[in-house]
Scaffold this motif. Structure first.
Motif, short mmCIF file in Angstrom:
data_model
loop_
_atom_site.label_atom_id
_atom_site.label_comp_id
_atom_site.label_asym_id
_atom_site.label_seq_id
_atom_site.Cartn_x
_atom_site.Cartn_y
_atom_site.Cartn_z
N SER A 11 -39.63 -37.20 37.80
CA SER A 11 -38.38 -37.47 39.03
C SER A 11 -38.73 -38.73 39.32
O SER A 11 -39.86 -39.45 40.23
CB SER A 11 -37.58 -36.51 39.42
N GLU A 36 -35.86 -41.79 42.18
CA GLU A 36 -35.06 -41.61 43.10
C GLU A 36 -34.53 -42.63 42.98
O GLU A 36 -34.96 -43.84 43.58
CB GLU A 36 -35.29 -41.02 45.00
N LEU A 68 -36.81 -33.35 45.04
CA LEU A 68 -36.38 -34.46 45.22
C LEU A 68 -34.16 -34.18 45.40
O LEU A 68 -34.25 -34.22 43.80
CB LEU A 68 -36.52 -35.73 44.91
N ASN A 113 -31.84 -35.69 45.12
CA ASN A 113 -30.83 -36.97 44.74
C ASN A 113 -31.78 -37.47 43.74
O ASN A 113 -31.35 -38.41 43.18
CB ASN A 113 -29.81 -37.57 45.74
N SER A 114 -32.41 -36.88 42.59
CA SER A 114 -33.31 -36.82 41.62
C SER A 114 -33.36 -37.30 40.63
O SER A 114 -32.09 -36.15 40.07
CB SER A 114 -34.92 -36.62 42.23
#
Length: 422
Positions: A85, A87, A105, A107-108
């Motif tokens: 992932s 960000e 994470l 907001n990934s």
């Protein structure tokens, strides 16, 4: 337990001091140090500092290591098809790449990796959110981080902060800095020993130091500052002559000729017997005379460090004239020496650490690929040729050198086990 703690402290200090040398000069040369680890094995604690280095504490409390950008064996594997992932910042550039299943994470964006270039182009391409109809490419920030499989977060390594991007003299200094730190530590420890002992031994004299109360020497009539002229007719010129003669004659009557304030005296002295390892040696209960001035202690410590290095070079030279595994020692021997030092007290532990630090520095400068000395040879070769060896050739040489060292380490360790436990 005392032996184990002593071994961990001695081995740990030597390796950490060595690695700190590489760390310090790499940073000064503009090389990104991705991780400075204390200990080995699984990560316990990690902290990424503003300077881009991640400092970690690891499970096994022995040694440590430095991961410099551009050193191939330290790079994370990111194969195509790897689920990860990313960000993004407000401009749509990647600030963090997460390859760990242990870390989530908030907001990934989930991605299946197609390709990446985190050195020159600074891009990462993949299928986003399971949509394989189109591969999306994101720019990656120069100071972006990557979370490895074990959860350790480190900086990516663009070409301009890699080891090979530094100037040749900076790389040579970085390679030499580890052994250099071991030499500095050894000198400081030998100087500390001189202060702890109250001075520096005077060995080029036949004069006695302190005579221990109620000891063999005092009972025989010897006094502090007496000069031993001869023993059983054998001339005594140095402290080594005296110590050797006494050591070889436990519980034997010896005829001493002594000079005391210009007066010649004769007396019979019988060294007491004392066990030393598998041998019985003679003792007189006297100490070596000492120089006790401040400068004497400092220069005496430096001199002892130099003498220690010369003994190590002599031992290395003997390997070429008559190789034997018994002349080498590995972790098992070091553990055995730590056990003996722990029983003898703090002064002996410091003396052991000083000797091993000097040893580690010199051994690391042997011109074998995978050791610092081998790397320095490659640096010199680069200076002569005007260009470095290809990474492929350098990798092959390093692999061969590492393999030879591992074979030698296994043989030495097995030999030590047989010597000490069978």
């Amino acid at each position: 337990m005392k032996t184990i703690i002593t071994f961990i402290i001695v081995f740990g200090v030597l390796v950490i001091v060595h690695e700190f040398g590489h760390f310090f000069f790499a940073k000064r040369s503009g090389i990104l140090v991705r991780e400075f680890a204390i200990g080995m094995g699984p990560k316990l604690i990690a902290h990424q500092a503003k300077d881009g280095t991640t400092y970690t504490l690891r499970l096994l409390p022995i040694g440590g290591y430095v991961r410099m950008a551009g050193m191939g064996e330290e790079e994370a594997e990111l194969p195509p098809g790897l689920p990860l992932s990313v960000e993004l910042n407000a401009d749509g550039a990647v600030t963090k790449i997460n390859t760990s299943k242990k870390i989530q994470l908030t907001n990934s964006i989930p991605m299946e990796l197609v390709r990446h270039d985190l050195e020159d182009e600074l891009t990462i391409t993949g299928f986003v959110n399971g949509d394989e109809s189109e591969a999306i490419t994101y720019p990656v920030l120069h100071d972006a981080t990557i979370i490895e499989a074990d959860g350790t977060e480190i900086r990516i390594a663009p070409t301009d902060v890699q080891f090979q991007s530094a100037k040749l003299w900076q790389r040579m200094l970085t390679n030499f800095a580890g052994p250099m730190n071991n030499f500095i530590l050894a000198i400081l420890l030998f100087v500390l020993l001189a202060f702890m002992r109250g001075g520096t031994p005077i060995t080029d004299t036949n004069q006695l130091g302190s005579v221990i109360a109620d000891g063999v020497a005092e009972k025989a009539g010897l006094q502090t500052a007496d000069k031993v002229v001869s023993i059983d007719g054998k001339r005594i010129a140095t402290w080594e002559d005296l110590a050797m003669t006494v050591s070889e004659n436990p519980e034997k009557d010896l005829d001493f000729v002594v000079n005391r304030n210009g007066q010649t005296l004769e007396m019979t002295v019988t060294p007491r017997a004392e066990k030393s390892g598998n041998q019985t040696v003679g003792k007189l209960d006297i100490s070596v005379p000492m120089k006790t001035g401040l400068t004497d202690k400092i220069f005496g410590g430096v001199t002892e460090a130099v003498d220690s290095s010369l003994r190590i070079f002599k031992a290395l030279g003997s390997l070429f004239t008559g190789f034997s595994l018994n002349k080498l020692g590995g972790p098992v021997m070091m553990f055995q020496m730590s056990s003996q030092a722990a029983d003898a007290g703090l002064t002996t532990v410091i003396a052991l650490m000083a000797m091993l630090s000097m040893n580690l520095g010199i051994i690391n400068l042997i011109p074998i690929p995978a050791l610092d000395g081998g790397k320095l040879v490659l640096n010199v070769l680069e200076g002569v040729r005007g260009k470095p060896l290809s990474q492929e050739k350098e990798g092959i040489l390093t692999f061969i050198g590492f393999g030879l060292l591992m074979v030698l380490m296994v043989l030495v360790t097995w030999n030590d086990i047989q010597r000490f436990f069978f």
